[in-house]
Design an enzyme around this catalytic site. Sequence first.
Site, short mmCIF file in Angstrom:
data_model
loop_
_atom_site.label_atom_id
_atom_site.label_comp_id
_atom_site.label_asym_id
_atom_site.label_seq_id
_atom_site.Cartn_x
_atom_site.Cartn_y
_atom_site.Cartn_z
N GLU A 1 -11.60 4.40 -4.96
CA GLU A 1 -10.74 5.24 -5.80
C GLU A 1 -11.05 5.08 -7.28
O GLU A 1 -11.18 3.96 -7.77
CB GLU A 1 -9.27 4.85 -5.56
CG GLU A 1 -8.81 5.05 -4.13
CD GLU A 1 -7.37 4.57 -3.91
OE1 GLU A 1 -6.57 4.56 -4.87
OE2 GLU A 1 -7.06 4.19 -2.77
N ASP B 1 -6.70 7.73 3.50
CA ASP B 1 -5.79 8.83 3.86
C ASP B 1 -6.23 10.16 3.22
O ASP B 1 -6.24 11.19 3.88
CB ASP B 1 -4.31 8.49 3.57
CG ASP B 1 -4.04 7.96 2.17
OD1 ASP B 1 -4.96 7.96 1.33
OD2 ASP B 1 -2.88 7.56 1.91
N THR B 2 -6.67 10.12 1.96
CA THR B 2 -7.10 11.38 1.31
C THR B 2 -8.33 11.97 2.01
O THR B 2 -8.60 13.16 1.89
CB THR B 2 -7.43 11.16 -0.18
OG1 THR B 2 -8.52 10.24 -0.30
CG2 THR B 2 -6.23 10.60 -0.94
N ARG C 1 4.81 9.97 6.47
CA ARG C 1 3.85 11.05 6.75
C ARG C 1 3.76 11.25 8.26
O ARG C 1 3.41 10.34 8.99
CB ARG C 1 2.49 10.67 6.16
CG ARG C 1 1.48 11.80 6.14
CD ARG C 1 0.30 11.46 5.25
NE ARG C 1 -0.34 10.24 5.68
CZ ARG C 1 -0.86 9.31 4.87
NH1 ARG C 1 -0.79 9.45 3.57
NH2 ARG C 1 -1.42 8.25 5.36
N SER D 1 0.86 -1.19 0.00
CA SER D 1 0.00 0.00 0.00
C SER D 1 0.88 1.23 0.00
O SER D 1 2.11 1.12 0.09
CB SER D 1 -0.95 0.00 1.20
OG SER D 1 -0.21 0.09 2.37
N GLU E 1 -9.22 1.00 -7.06
CA GLU E 1 -9.16 0.09 -5.91
C GLU E 1 -9.98 0.70 -4.78
O GLU E 1 -10.56 1.77 -4.96
CB GLU E 1 -7.71 -0.14 -5.47
CG GLU E 1 -6.99 1.14 -5.06
CD GLU E 1 -5.83 0.89 -4.11
OE1 GLU E 1 -5.44 -0.25 -3.87
OE2 GLU E 1 -5.31 1.89 -3.57
N GLY F 1 1.83 3.01 -2.32
CA GLY F 1 2.77 3.07 -3.44
C GLY F 1 4.03 2.24 -3.27
O GLY F 1 4.93 2.28 -4.12
N1 LIG Z 1 -3.06 2.06 -13.93
C1 LIG Z 1 -2.67 3.26 -13.51
N2 LIG Z 1 -2.54 4.27 -14.39
C2 LIG Z 1 -2.13 5.51 -13.99
N3 LIG Z 1 -1.80 5.81 -12.72
C3 LIG Z 1 -1.91 4.85 -11.79
C4 LIG Z 1 -2.34 3.52 -12.13
N4 LIG Z 1 -2.35 2.77 -11.01
C5 LIG Z 1 -1.95 3.59 -10.01
N5 LIG Z 1 -1.68 4.84 -10.45
C6 LIG Z 1 -1.25 5.99 -9.64
O1 LIG Z 1 -0.62 5.53 -8.46
C7 LIG Z 1 -1.41 5.86 -7.30
C8 LIG Z 1 -1.32 4.74 -6.27
O2 LIG Z 1 -1.87 3.54 -6.81
P1 LIG Z 1 -2.73 2.57 -5.90
O3 LIG Z 1 -3.83 3.32 -5.26
O4 LIG Z 1 -3.10 1.40 -6.71
O5 LIG Z 1 -1.59 2.19 -4.85
P2 LIG Z 1 -1.62 1.83 -3.33
O6 LIG Z 1 -0.24 1.39 -3.02
O7 LIG Z 1 -2.74 0.90 -3.08
O8 LIG Z 1 -1.90 3.18 -2.61
P3 LIG Z 1 -2.83 3.45 -1.30
O9 LIG Z 1 -2.75 2.25 -0.44
O10 LIG Z 1 -2.18 4.65 -0.69
O11 LIG Z 1 -4.19 3.76 -1.84
C9 LIG Z 1 -2.81 6.10 -7.84
O12 LIG Z 1 -3.58 6.90 -6.98
C10 LIG Z 1 -2.47 6.77 -9.18
O13 LIG Z 1 -2.09 8.12 -8.99
N1 LIG Z 2 -2.53 4.60 2.42
C1 LIG Z 2 -2.70 3.89 3.63
C2 LIG Z 2 -2.54 4.81 4.83
O1 LIG Z 2 -2.48 6.01 4.70
N2 LIG Z 2 -2.50 4.24 6.04
C3 LIG Z 2 -2.26 4.96 7.26
O2 LIG Z 2 -0.87 5.10 7.47
C4 LIG Z 2 -0.49 4.34 8.61
C5 LIG Z 2 0.88 3.72 8.43
O3 LIG Z 2 1.80 4.75 8.44
P1 LIG Z 2 3.38 4.46 8.60
O4 LIG Z 2 3.79 3.68 7.38
O5 LIG Z 2 3.97 5.84 8.65
O6 LIG Z 2 3.57 3.68 9.88
C6 LIG Z 2 -1.59 3.33 8.83
O7 LIG Z 2 -1.61 2.83 10.15
C7 LIG Z 2 -2.80 4.16 8.45
O8 LIG Z 2 -3.16 5.03 9.48
MG LIG Z 3 -4.75 3.84 -3.74
#
Ligand SMILES: Nc1ncnc2c1ncn2[C@@H]1O[C@H](COP(=O)(O)OP(=O)(O)OP(=O)(O)O)[C@@H](O)[C@H]1O
Ligand SMILES: NCC(=O)N[C@@H]1O[C@H](COP(=O)([O-])[O-])[C@@H](O)[C@H]1O
Ligand SMILES: [Mg+2]
Length: 387
Positions: free
Chosen positions: A257, A276-277, A355, A149, A269, A151
């Site tokens: 999303e 977070d947003t 963060r 997660s 997804e 990224g």
């Molecule tokens: N297929 C795609 N095409 C273009 N951009 C993408 C694509 N997949 C992901 N991204 C970009 O990367 C970001 C993160 O992707 P995703 O939400 O799948 O990852 P994540 O690791 O699950 O993040 P989080 O857990 O923070 O939501 C997306 O919000 C988007 O900006």
């Molecule tokens: N996109 C998922 C997300 O924002 N999750 C948030 O970040 C924390 C982990 O932060 P850390 O990696 O700094 O411990 C998680 O516990 C949750 O609150």
């Molecule tokens: Mg995402």
Amino acid sequence: MSKILLLGSGELGKEFVIAAQRIGQTVIAVDSYENAPAMQVAHGFEVINMLDGEALDKIVAKHKPDFIVPEIEAIRTERFYDYEKQGITVVPSAKAANFTMNRKAIRDLASKELGLKTANYRYATSSEELQNAVKEVGIPCVVKPLMSSSGKGQSTIKTPDDIERAWNYAVDGSRGDVVEVIVEAFIKFNSEITLLTITQNNNPTLFCAPIGHRQERGDYQESWQPARISDKDLFEAQDMAEKVTEALGGAGLFGVEFFLADDGVYFSELSPRPHDTGMVTLAGTQNFNEFELHLRAILSLPIFEITLEKFGASAVILASENSSNPSYEGLENIAGLAKTDFRIFGKPTTRPYRRMGVALTSDTLETNIEEVVERAKEAAKLVSVKY
Ligand SMILES: Nc1ncnc2c1ncn2[C@@H]1O[C@H](COP(=O)(O)OP(=O)(O)OP(=O)(O)O)[C@@H](O)[C@H]1O
Ligand SMILES: NCC(=O)N[C@@H]1O[C@H](COP(=O)([O-])[O-])[C@@H](O)[C@H]1O
Ligand SMILES: [Mg+2]
């Protein structure tokens, strides 16, 4: 009063615990390290590896919670089906938590079973398989570990020379025991949104005003509410969100999303928990913030309506180095700004890009949302982490 076992104790959990405390619930906060943000405000805490099923079983047996509320994805969620059988409510449901832990389960459900529009995708379990998968989805494309997660392990392939690197990066950034990646066609979207969707036990599903956001390195940098979106795209997104949350089941808040592109709305997804947003709702944009909404839905407290009260934005405050016991400078500067607030999460250690806090700005419903976002970015820059 209910007892809640919170699995994951970051910044999102901390705000959830505060909301729960305010209406007299008991929360035990769990994470893999001590003094995690949500532990600082909970009734009790446990430090375990949440991917260890036996360790999970032990604390569930010890605390006998009414509710298990996952706050992160990296949990041995297969155990959740058992807890449900024992009569514990897993939030929003064991299926929702289990399916969203692994990108494959949720993507196949959305695309194949529910027919939602997603980026074209393939899976790969080796760099050779990835070569073929990339040929099928085309370049540019995005590679992500099935389990990650924020990224982590995610990269974009722009030429065939990037494939090997993308494979290794994904394997290194993968959590859990699965060595497999998803490769998705790169969507040239105009913007992306999170649609906070609340399913209730005895009342209809509700939607918050869409949240716009900007990502870097796969992690969010700024978010704002409301996002600019056409009515047609919004209805399409709401329809998809309703379908996917219904298929996952249970009551709670989901962050769904979407990418908004010239050729329509793509499902990306979802998180079966506050997003977070969605921290932008801490700026007072709504009658209830996303944590209060999650809690009310879980406890089957009816949510009559969700109203947009103000325009708002959030911008992240990031660390840039590894350290422990960080301190913060510039709080008097950000506090001096009009229509501005902030949170410092109290994480005990830092690492690059972690963060650590968030700046929050708001204004009346008639303002220009871009200006509110600009103010949030400027406000976040006033706070610096000291190592
Ligand atoms: N297929 C795609 N095409 C273009 N951009 C993408 C694509 N997949 C992901 N991204 C970009 O990367 C970001 C993160 O992707 P995703 O939400 O799948 O990852 P994540 O690791 O699950 O993040 P989080 O857990 O923070 O939501 C997306 O919000 C988007 O900006
Ligand atoms: N996109 C998922 C997300 O924002 N999750 C948030 O970040 C924390 C982990 O932060 P850390 O990696 O700094 O411990 C998680 O516990 C949750 O609150
Ligand atoms: Mg995402």
